[in-house]
Design an enzyme around this catalytic site. Sequence first.
Site, PDB file in Angstrom:
ATOM      1  CG  ASP A 101     -18.578   3.097   0.675  1.00 55.65           C
ATOM      2  OD1 ASP A 101     -17.439   3.483   1.009  1.00 55.65           O
ATOM      3  OD2 ASP A 101     -18.982   3.110  -0.495  1.00 55.65           O
TER       4      ASP A 101
ATOM      5  CG  ASP B 265     -12.946   4.007   1.161  1.00 49.88           C
ATOM      6  OD1 ASP B 265     -14.120   4.178   1.557  1.00 49.88           O
ATOM      7  OD2 ASP B 265     -12.655   3.275   0.208  1.00 49.88           O
TER       8      ASP B 265
END
Length: 431
Positions: free
Chosen positions: A118, A303
Site C-alpha cells: 500500500d 496508489d
Amino acid sequence: MYCRSLITFLLSLSFASALVALVYGTPVVKVDDNMVRMPIAKLLNFTTGSTSKILVRDQARFRNFRLRTNASSPPGGNSPYRLDETEVGTIVATDQVVDYVVEVDLTDALATDMLLVDTGSANTWVGASQPYAPAESNSSVATGQYISVHYGSGRFSGIQYNDTVSVGGTLNVTNQGIGAANTSSGFQGVDGILGQVSVVNLTIGTLSPDAAASVSTITDNLFQQGVISSNQVAITFVPSHTIGSINGELAFGGTDSDKYIGNITYAPIATSPAARSFFSTDQSITYGSQSLPIMNTTSGIVDTGTTLTLIPSNAFAAYQNATGAVMDSTTNMLSIPATEYDNLQSLFFTIDETTFEFTPNAQIWPRALNTAIGGTAENVYLIIGDAGEFTSEGINFVNGMTFLERFYAVFYSPNSTVGLANTLYTNSIIN
Ligand SMILES: *[C@@H]1O[C@H](CO)[C@@H](O)[C@H](O)[C@H]1NC(C)=O
Ligand SMILES: *[C@@H]1O[C@H](CO)[C@@H](O)[C@H](O)[C@H]1NC(C)=O
Ligand SMILES: *[C@@H]1O[C@H](CO)[C@@H](O)[C@H](O)[C@H]1NC(C)=O
Ligand SMILES: *[C@@H]1O[C@H](CO)[C@@H](O)[C@H](O)[C@H]1NC(C)=O
Ligand SMILES: *[C@@H]1O[C@H](CO)[C@@H](O)[C@H](O)[C@H]1NC(C)=O
Ligand SMILES: *[C@@H]1O[C@H](CO)[C@@H](O)[C@H](O)[C@H]1NC(C)=O
Ligand SMILES: *[C@@H]1O[C@H](CO)[C@@H](O)[C@H](O)[C@H]1NC(C)=O
Ligand SMILES: *[C@@H]1O[C@H](CO)[C@@H](O)[C@H](O)[C@H]1NC(C)=O
Ligand SMILES: *[C@@H]1O[C@H](CO)[C@@H](O)[C@H](O)[C@H]1NC(C)=O
Ligand SMILES: *[C@@H]1O[C@H](CO)[C@@H](O)[C@H](O)[C@H]1NC(C)=O
Ligand SMILES: *[C@@H]1O[C@H](CO)[C@@H](O)[C@H](O)[C@H]1NC(C)=O
C-alpha cells in the site's frame, strides 16, 4: 504459524506453483546494486460472491484519502468526505477481487505474514489473521503506544511495537514500528498492510497517547540503517489475468534500467496541498486522436491500493460521452459492446511536459476476468471510474493498479514525488 490459513487457501485454489514458492519463503529478496527487491504477488479471489464491489471499495478508499488530508483537524468535523460508520464496516478491503501482496517475516516470532502492498498508507501492521506474539520475540520492544487506523475499507486497532523485520530471511530491518492488531475488520485473507512508502506524515495521529509522533516506514529504516542509498521505492507490475501470478516487484533504493523504456519523468509534487500527503502529481487527460479534453490539469495521487483509475465526475462524464460507454448496473463499471472495442481510442495523461499514452487495451478490464467481477464474458468493461465531485483544492483523481500495470513508478520519499516511465508492457495487448 501466522499464515497457515492463507497457505491452505492458496493451495486449495491451486495457485501457481511460483506463488506457493513465494509463500514458503524460497529466495524472495535480492540485494544487489544497493537495492533490495521483493516480489509482489497478485492474488485474485474468485470465492467471493460480492465482487462487484470493486468500484464501491475504490470509491470508499478515495473518500478516505480526501478525509485523511484533514487528519490534523478535529476528528469527525463537517468534512463532506467523512465516512459513515456503517459504510466503513461493510466494505471489505479484500472485496476488491485483486490484492497485491508481499511476504514479510517477523524473524524472532518465526512468523511469515502476507501483507497488502500500500503506497496510500504508511503504517505497517500485522495480526488481522493471527495475533502477533511479542512474548515469543526477543527482538520485540513495547513502545508504550496504542495504534488505531481507519481506512476507507477497513480498520484496525492494537498496540505498537518495534521489532526486527526480515525481508525474505536475508536482510533484517531492526527497530521497525509494527502495529499489532487486537481488533480489525475488512482484512480477510491477508494479515495486515505493508505501508511501505515513506510519507511518514500519514502516520501522524495514528498513535496514542503520543498523537504527534510519526512512525518510520520500512523504506525509511532501510535508508537510515544504510542498507539502501536512496530513500525510494520503485514498483513494477506486469499486466496479468492469471490467478496468483507473481507479477510485480518492489525495489527499495534505486531503479532498474531494464524494467523501463526511455527516461523516468519525475513529476513535480501536486499543486494542491491536500494531495501532498500522498504520492501526488498534477495531470491532465485527453482522449483520442482529436485530443478531446477529458480532465483539465488538477491534483491527484498514485496508489497501489486502488484497483481502478478514478477521475472526477465531470471528467468521467466526458470520458463516458467520448467512448459511448453505458453504466453497467451489475458491475457498476462503464461497459461497451465487444463490437465497439475497435473504436476505443487512447487516453493521454500529461504530467508536467510528458504525455503517457494509455492504450485502449489498457483501459479495459481483463476480459478473462469479466465473470469474476459479476460481468458477462461478451462485454467489455472499462477501468475508468468516477471519483466524485471535482474540488478546486482537493484530491481529484487516483491512478490505481490498472494504471501502474502499464507504467514503471518510482516513489521518492523525501519530497513524496512520483517518477513514471513506459515499460515493455505499456502497449501490450493482454486484456
Ligand atoms: C478540511 O477542513 C477544512 C476546514 O475545516 C474544510 O473547509 C475542508 O472542506 C476539509 N476538506 C476535506 C477534504 O474534508
Ligand atoms: C529468545 O532468547 C532465549 C534466551 O536467550 C532463547 O532461548 C530463545 O530461543 C530466543 N527465541 C528466539 C525466537 O530466538
Ligand atoms: C522504535 O524504533 C524507532 C525507529 O524506527 C526509534 O526511533 C524508537 O526510539 C524505537 N522505540 C523504542 C521504544 O525502542
Ligand atoms: C487493543 O487496542 C486498543 C487501541 O489501540 C486498546 O485501547 C486496548 O486496550 C487493546 N486491548 C487489549 C486487550 O490489549
Ligand atoms: C536476522 O535476525 C534473526 C533473529 O533476530 C537472526 O537469527 C538472523 O541471523 C538475522 N539475519 C541477518 C542476515 O542478520
Ligand atoms: C475471498 O472472499 C470471501 C468473501 O468476501 C472472503 O470470505 C474470503 O476470506 C476471501 N479470501 C481471501 C483469501 O481473500
Ligand atoms: C533522456 O534524457 C536525456 C537527458 O536529458 C536525453 O538526452 C534523451 O534524449 C532522453 N531520452 C528519451 C528517450 O527521451
Ligand atoms: C525531489 O527531490 C529530488 C532529489 O533531491 C529533486 O531532484 C526533485 O527536483 C525534487 N522534486 C520536487 C518537486 O521538489
Ligand atoms: C510533513 O509534516 C511536516 C511537519 O508538519 C511538514 O513540514 C511537511 O511539509 C509535511 N510533508 C508533507 C509531504 O506533507
Ligand atoms: C476545462 O477548462 C475549460 C476552460 O476553463 C472549461 O471550459 C472546461 O469545462 C473544463 N473541462 C473540464 C472537464 O473540467
Ligand atoms: C459529447 O460528445 C459530443 C460529440 O463528441 C460533443 O459534441 C459534446 O460536447 C460532448 N458532451 C460532453 C458533456 O462532453
